[in-house]
Design a protein around this motif. Sequence first.
Motif, PDB file in Angstrom:
ATOM      1  N   ALA A 128       0.831  -1.200   0.000  1.00 61.34           N
ATOM      2  CA  ALA A 128       0.000   0.000   0.000  1.00 61.34           C
ATOM      3  C   ALA A 128       0.870   1.255   0.000  1.00 61.34           C
ATOM      4  O   ALA A 128       0.550   2.249  -0.661  1.00 61.34           O
ATOM      5  CB  ALA A 128      -0.934  -0.004   1.215  1.00 61.34           C
ATOM      6  N   GLY A 129       1.992   1.215   0.741  1.00 57.88           N
ATOM      7  CA  GLY A 129       2.927   2.336   0.713  1.00 57.88           C
ATOM      8  C   GLY A 129       3.543   2.534  -0.656  1.00 57.88           C
ATOM      9  O   GLY A 129       3.734   3.669  -1.116  1.00 57.88           O
ATOM     10  N   ASN A 130       3.853   1.416  -1.324  1.00 57.54           N
ATOM     11  CA  ASN A 130       4.367   1.513  -2.689  1.00 57.54           C
ATOM     12  C   ASN A 130       3.355   2.174  -3.611  1.00 57.54           C
ATOM     13  O   ASN A 130       3.697   3.012  -4.460  1.00 57.54           O
ATOM     14  CB  ASN A 130       4.705   0.124  -3.225  1.00 57.54           C
ATOM     15  CG  ASN A 130       5.866  -0.522  -2.493  1.00 57.54           C
ATOM     16  OD1 ASN A 130       6.470   0.084  -1.610  1.00 57.54           O
ATOM     17  ND2 ASN A 130       6.180  -1.749  -2.845  1.00 57.54           N
ATOM     18  N   VAL A 131       2.090   1.776  -3.450  1.00 52.53           N
ATOM     19  CA  VAL A 131       1.022   2.354  -4.267  1.00 52.53           C
ATOM     20  C   VAL A 131       0.900   3.849  -3.995  1.00 52.53           C
ATOM     21  O   VAL A 131       0.769   4.655  -4.918  1.00 52.53           O
ATOM     22  CB  VAL A 131      -0.317   1.652  -3.980  1.00 52.53           C
ATOM     23  CG1 VAL A 131      -1.433   2.283  -4.807  1.00 52.53           C
ATOM     24  CG2 VAL A 131      -0.230   0.170  -4.274  1.00 52.53           C
ATOM     25  N   LEU A 132       0.943   4.203  -2.704  1.00 49.13           N
ATOM     26  CA  LEU A 132       0.834   5.614  -2.336  1.00 49.13           C
ATOM     27  C   LEU A 132       1.958   6.419  -2.976  1.00 49.13           C
ATOM     28  O   LEU A 132       1.724   7.487  -3.556  1.00 49.13           O
ATOM     29  CB  LEU A 132       0.875   5.757  -0.814  1.00 49.13           C
ATOM     30  CG  LEU A 132       0.838   7.192  -0.276  1.00 49.13           C
ATOM     31  CD1 LEU A 132      -0.483   7.865  -0.649  1.00 49.13           C
ATOM     32  CD2 LEU A 132       1.029   7.201   1.234  1.00 49.13           C
ATOM     33  N   GLY A 133       3.188   5.908  -2.887  1.00 53.40           N
ATOM     34  CA  GLY A 133       4.314   6.617  -3.476  1.00 53.40           C
ATOM     35  C   GLY A 133       4.196   6.734  -4.984  1.00 53.40           C
ATOM     36  O   GLY A 133       4.339   7.826  -5.549  1.00 53.40           O
ATOM     37  N   GLY A 134       3.930   5.613  -5.643  1.00 53.09           N
ATOM     38  CA  GLY A 134       3.819   5.634  -7.101  1.00 53.09           C
ATOM     39  C   GLY A 134       2.653   6.473  -7.576  1.00 53.09           C
ATOM     40  O   GLY A 134       2.759   7.210  -8.568  1.00 53.09           O
ATOM     41  N   GLY A 135       1.520   6.373  -6.870  1.00 55.15           N
ATOM     42  CA  GLY A 135       0.342   7.136  -7.274  1.00 55.15           C
ATOM     43  C   GLY A 135       0.512   8.625  -7.059  1.00 55.15           C
ATOM     44  O   GLY A 135       0.260   9.442  -7.959  1.00 55.15           O
ATOM     45  N   MET A 136       0.968   9.003  -5.845  1.00 53.30           N
ATOM     46  CA  MET A 136       1.129  10.425  -5.573  1.00 53.30           C
ATOM     47  C   MET A 136       2.259  11.027  -6.405  1.00 53.30           C
ATOM     48  O   MET A 136       2.206  12.196  -6.784  1.00 53.30           O
ATOM     49  CB  MET A 136       1.395  10.636  -4.086  1.00 53.30           C
ATOM     50  CG  MET A 136       0.181  10.365  -3.209  1.00 53.30           C
ATOM     51  SD  MET A 136      -1.294  11.289  -3.711  1.00 53.30           S
ATOM     52  CE  MET A 136      -0.760  12.975  -3.451  1.00 53.30           C
ATOM     53  N   GLY A 137       3.303  10.234  -6.696  1.00 52.80           N
ATOM     54  CA  GLY A 137       4.354  10.731  -7.564  1.00 52.80           C
ATOM     55  C   GLY A 137       3.821  11.099  -8.933  1.00 52.80           C
ATOM     56  O   GLY A 137       4.137  12.167  -9.480  1.00 52.80           O
ATOM     57  N   ARG A 138       2.986  10.230  -9.475  1.00 54.78           N
ATOM     58  CA  ARG A 138       2.403  10.496 -10.791  1.00 54.78           C
ATOM     59  C   ARG A 138       1.456  11.703 -10.745  1.00 54.78           C
ATOM     60  O   ARG A 138       1.484  12.574 -11.611  1.00 54.78           O
ATOM     61  CB  ARG A 138       1.662   9.260 -11.284  1.00 54.78           C
ATOM     62  CG  ARG A 138       2.551   8.085 -11.674  1.00 54.78           C
ATOM     63  CD  ARG A 138       1.695   6.838 -11.863  1.00 54.78           C
ATOM     64  NE  ARG A 138       2.391   5.758 -12.518  1.00 54.78           N
ATOM     65  CZ  ARG A 138       3.053   4.803 -11.890  1.00 54.78           C
ATOM     66  NH1 ARG A 138       3.135   4.827 -10.563  1.00 54.78           N
ATOM     67  NH2 ARG A 138       3.634   3.825 -12.567  1.00 54.78           N
ATOM     68  N   VAL A 139       0.580  11.698  -9.734  1.00 54.08           N
ATOM     69  CA  VAL A 139      -0.415  12.771  -9.642  1.00 54.08           C
ATOM     70  C   VAL A 139       0.259  14.122  -9.423  1.00 54.08           C
ATOM     71  O   VAL A 139      -0.016  15.097 -10.135  1.00 54.08           O
ATOM     72  CB  VAL A 139      -1.414  12.472  -8.503  1.00 54.08           C
ATOM     73  CG1 VAL A 139      -2.323  13.674  -8.261  1.00 54.08           C
ATOM     74  CG2 VAL A 139      -2.248  11.242  -8.843  1.00 54.08           C
ATOM     75  N   LEU A 140       1.136  14.193  -8.433  1.00 49.96           N
ATOM     76  CA  LEU A 140       1.795  15.462  -8.121  1.00 49.96           C
ATOM     77  C   LEU A 140       2.699  15.928  -9.253  1.00 49.96           C
ATOM     78  O   LEU A 140       2.852  17.143  -9.473  1.00 49.96           O
ATOM     79  CB  LEU A 140       2.604  15.333  -6.832  1.00 49.96           C
ATOM     80  CG  LEU A 140       1.783  15.178  -5.550  1.00 49.96           C
ATOM     81  CD1 LEU A 140       2.695  14.923  -4.359  1.00 49.96           C
ATOM     82  CD2 LEU A 140       0.912  16.405  -5.311  1.00 49.96           C
ATOM     83  N   ALA A 141       3.272  14.985  -9.989  1.00 54.27           N
ATOM     84  CA  ALA A 141       4.127  15.380 -11.115  1.00 54.27           C
ATOM     85  C   ALA A 141       3.326  16.159 -12.151  1.00 54.27           C
ATOM     86  O   ALA A 141       3.767  17.214 -12.629  1.00 54.27           O
ATOM     87  CB  ALA A 141       4.770  14.149 -11.747  1.00 54.27           C
ATOM     88  N   GLY A 142       2.154  15.647 -12.499  1.00 56.37           N
ATOM     89  CA  GLY A 142       1.331  16.352 -13.478  1.00 56.37           C
ATOM     90  C   GLY A 142       0.870  17.703 -12.987  1.00 56.37           C
ATOM     91  O   GLY A 142       0.913  18.698 -13.718  1.00 56.37           O
ATOM     92  N   VAL A 143       0.436  17.755 -11.717  1.00 55.13           N
ATOM     93  CA  VAL A 143      -0.061  19.013 -11.160  1.00 55.13           C
ATOM     94  C   VAL A 143       1.077  20.026 -11.009  1.00 55.13           C
ATOM     95  O   VAL A 143       0.959  21.191 -11.399  1.00 55.13           O
ATOM     96  CB  VAL A 143      -0.750  18.753  -9.805  1.00 55.13           C
ATOM     97  CG1 VAL A 143      -1.144  20.076  -9.146  1.00 55.13           C
ATOM     98  CG2 VAL A 143      -1.979  17.873  -9.996  1.00 55.13           C
ATOM     99  N   LEU A 144       2.207  19.578 -10.434  1.00 54.81           N
ATOM    100  CA  LEU A 144       3.330  20.490 -10.230  1.00 54.81           C
ATOM    101  C   LEU A 144       3.920  20.969 -11.553  1.00 54.81           C
ATOM    102  O   LEU A 144       4.368  22.122 -11.663  1.00 54.81           O
ATOM    103  CB  LEU A 144       4.418  19.801  -9.395  1.00 54.81           C
ATOM    104  CG  LEU A 144       4.097  19.584  -7.918  1.00 54.81           C
ATOM    105  CD1 LEU A 144       5.155  18.710  -7.259  1.00 54.81           C
ATOM    106  CD2 LEU A 144       3.985  20.917  -7.194  1.00 54.81           C
ATOM    107  N   ALA A 145       3.935  20.095 -12.551  1.00 51.08           N
ATOM    108  CA  ALA A 145       4.463  20.500 -13.852  1.00 51.08           C
ATOM    109  C   ALA A 145       3.661  21.657 -14.431  1.00 51.08           C
ATOM    110  O   ALA A 145       4.222  22.561 -15.062  1.00 51.08           O
ATOM    111  CB  ALA A 145       4.463  19.314 -14.813  1.00 51.08           C
ATOM    112  N   GLU A 146       2.352  21.640 -14.197  1.00 51.01           N
ATOM    113  CA  GLU A 146       1.510  22.703 -14.716  1.00 51.01           C
ATOM    114  C   GLU A 146       1.670  23.988 -13.893  1.00 51.01           C
ATOM    115  O   GLU A 146       1.521  25.087 -14.416  1.00 51.01           O
ATOM    116  CB  GLU A 146       0.045  22.258 -14.713  1.00 51.01           C
ATOM    117  CG  GLU A 146      -0.842  23.086 -15.599  1.00 51.01           C
ATOM    118  CD  GLU A 146      -2.172  22.409 -15.882  1.00 51.01           C
ATOM    119  OE1 GLU A 146      -3.175  23.127 -15.964  1.00 51.01           O
ATOM    120  OE2 GLU A 146      -2.211  21.173 -16.009  1.00 51.01           O
TER     121      GLU A 146
END
Length: 349
Positions: A128-146
Motif C-alpha cells: 500500500a505504501g508503494n502504491v501511495l508513493g507511485g500514485g502520488m508521484g504520478r499525480v503530483l508530477a502532473g499538477v506540479l508541472a503545470e
Amino acid sequence: MRWAVVLSGVALYSALYAVVPLLPLLEKLFAAPPGAAGPGMGLPLLLLVLLSPWVPRLGLPAGALLGGGLLLVGLGGVLGAFSPSLLLWTLCRILQGVGAALVPTLAIALIPLLFPQKAWEMAGVYMAGNVLGGGMGRVLAGVLAEVVGVREALFLLSLPAFLLGLLLIRAPAGLPALGRPQYDLSAFPLYLAGFILLFLNLFLANLLPYRLLELGFRPGEVGLVYLAYLFGIPGSALSGLLARRFGAVATFRLAFSLVLLALGLLLLPPPGLVLGFVLLMAALFTAQSLASGAAGRRGAGVSGTYVAAFYLGGTLAGLLYPFFLHSFPLAVAVGVTLALLNLLLAPVR
C-alpha cells in the motif's frame, strides 16, 4: 527502523514513477520525437532486473544498503531534473535504477522477519505504501508541472527519497541480518506472475497519457487520472485479511478476474476508460501484495529473483509501449492474454 523499511517504497516509487505522466512533456522539453523518453523508463527497470538477485550477496548491513539505495534514487532525480539534454536525463535515470535495485529485494525479505506474526498483513501495508508513493508521484508530477514546471516537479519529488536515505544510512546495523540467500527455480510460476504484474501495470500506464492527450485532456488532468493508483491502497492493505479468510489463491484469482473486467472498460470513452484504469490499479496491487508476500516468506534469494522478474516485466513494458502509441486496442488485447495466464497460474500458495 522497521517502519522505515515499510515506508521505503513510498519515497522510492514517488521519485521513480513521477516521470510517467511527464513523458510527452519531457520529449517536448528536449525536442525529441514521441516515444524517445521510453529508455528513461525502461533502463532503470533493467538495472533492477540485473542487480536485484545479487543484492542479498553484498554482505553489507541492510540499513546501509537501503539507505544508500534511496540516496542514489534521490540524487539521480535531482540531477536529472536539471539535465540539459535527453541523453543526460536518461543517464541520471540509470543512476536511479542502480539505487532502486538496493531497496525492494531487502524490504520484501525483511518484512516477515520484522513482523513475524503479521507477515501477510504487513506485506499488504508495504505494498500500500508503494502504491501511495507511485500514485502520488504520478499525480503530483502532473499538477506540479503545470504550476511550477517540469524540471521543478521532478526536483521536488526526488527529495523524500534522499532524506529517508539519510535516515536509514545513519543506523546501518538497526535491522536483522538476512542470512545466506537461497535461490529456488521451483518458484518459476511465482516469478512469471511477478513479470506479468508489472508489465501490465507499466505497459498500460505508459500508454495512457498519450491516449488521454489525444482525447483532449490537459497535462494537469492527465496527472489527476493517476489518482487511480491510490485505489490500490485499500486493495493492498486488505489483501492479507482476504487471504487469511478466503485463501491466497482464491483472492489472487478474484483480483485477476477484476483485471479482465478493467481491461474491457479501457476500450470505452471517458468516463468508462478512467473507471477501467481505477479498477485495474486496485486489482493489480491486490494481486501484487499476495505475490510479493509469498516471495518474501521464501527468503532473500527468492525475493531477489522475484523482484528481478517483476522488473523485467516493467523493463519490457518501457521498451515496447512506443510501438503501441497508435494501437491502444491492440495493447489492451495483449493485456487480456497475460491476465488470463496469471488467472490460471495463481502461484501464491
